[in-house]
Design a protein around this motif. Structure first.
Motif, mmCIF file in Angstrom:
data_model
loop_
_atom_site.group_PDB
_atom_site.id
_atom_site.type_symbol
_atom_site.label_atom_id
_atom_site.label_comp_id
_atom_site.label_asym_id
_atom_site.label_seq_id
_atom_site.Cartn_x
_atom_site.Cartn_y
_atom_site.Cartn_z
ATOM 1 N N THR A 245 -0.118 -2.529 -0.419
ATOM 2 C CA THR A 245 -0.189 -3.291 -1.664
ATOM 3 C C THR A 245 -1.521 -3.039 -2.361
ATOM 4 O O THR A 245 -1.571 -2.838 -3.579
ATOM 5 C CB THR A 245 -0.007 -4.797 -1.384
ATOM 6 O OG1 THR A 245 1.239 -4.994 -0.705
ATOM 7 C CG2 THR A 245 -0.027 -5.613 -2.665
ATOM 8 N N ALA B 134 0.122 -7.582 -8.897
ATOM 9 C CA ALA B 134 1.353 -7.115 -8.253
ATOM 10 C C ALA B 134 2.488 -8.029 -8.692
ATOM 11 O O ALA B 134 2.355 -9.256 -8.674
ATOM 12 C CB ALA B 134 1.206 -7.145 -6.740
ATOM 13 N N GLY C 199 7.232 -5.984 -4.635
ATOM 14 C CA GLY C 199 6.958 -4.962 -3.638
ATOM 15 C C GLY C 199 7.952 -5.030 -2.490
ATOM 16 O O GLY C 199 8.461 -6.104 -2.165
ATOM 17 N N GLY D 38 6.087 -0.590 -5.168
ATOM 18 C CA GLY D 38 5.590 -1.795 -5.812
ATOM 19 C C GLY D 38 5.633 -1.668 -7.320
ATOM 20 O O GLY D 38 5.612 -0.572 -7.869
#
Length: 156
Positions: free
Chosen positions: A59, A88, A91, A148
């Motif tokens: 990540t 983010a 993911g 992601g």
């Protein structure tokens, strides 16, 4: 060329967990980011690389890759001083093999994503980027794969 040590310091200051991962950025060619991390601080009860550490590193690699690309896009505009905020959005990872050694992670945009991302970020001030990351063992075998989605937006 990106200042990877400055980025690492920024990350460690903003995200305390990353200090314990003992990661190190090892390269960025403008498209692909590479980082490494040792097994010792990241092992589980079986002596293999902890899955939670793996996904944190994957990540982080995706976030870092997106951040570096977004900062390069903004540097080429009429407002190169604007800060970029990356988060983010989504993911998913798949663990392929146990890892009994140090890890290497590479992350890069999904095919045909970069130009669209750059155009939208420049024009709209925000854009999403799909990133693929792969974790490998010292022999080069894939131990985990990650996809992601990251959102970059310009700060006011």
């Amino acid at each position: 060329m990106a200042d990877l040590e400055a980025l690492a310091e920024r990350v460690r200051a903003a995200i305390p967990l990353t200090r314990h991962l003992a990661f190190r950025y090892t390269g960025f060619d403008g498209d692909t980011l590479t980082l490494t991390a040792p097994l010792a601080p990241n092992h589980n009860d079986k002596g293999t690389f902890f899955a939670g550490s793996q996904v944190a590193l994957l990540t982080l690699a995706g976030w870092s890759c997106t951040t570096l690309i977004a900062e390069a896009v903004i540097a080429g505009t009429d407002r190169p001083d604007r800060a970029v905020d990356v988060v983010a959005v989504d993911g998913a990872q798949q663990y392929r093999l146990p890892l009994e050694a140090d890890i290497t992670v590479t992350a890069s945009p999904a095919p045909d994503q970069r130009d669209r991302f750059a155009e939208r970020l420049s024009r709209r001030g925000k854009a999403t980027l799909k990133v693929h990351a792969r974790a490998t063992n010292p022999a080069g075998d894939t131990v985990c794969e990650y996809q992601g989605l990251y959102l970059a937006r310009l700060a006011d």
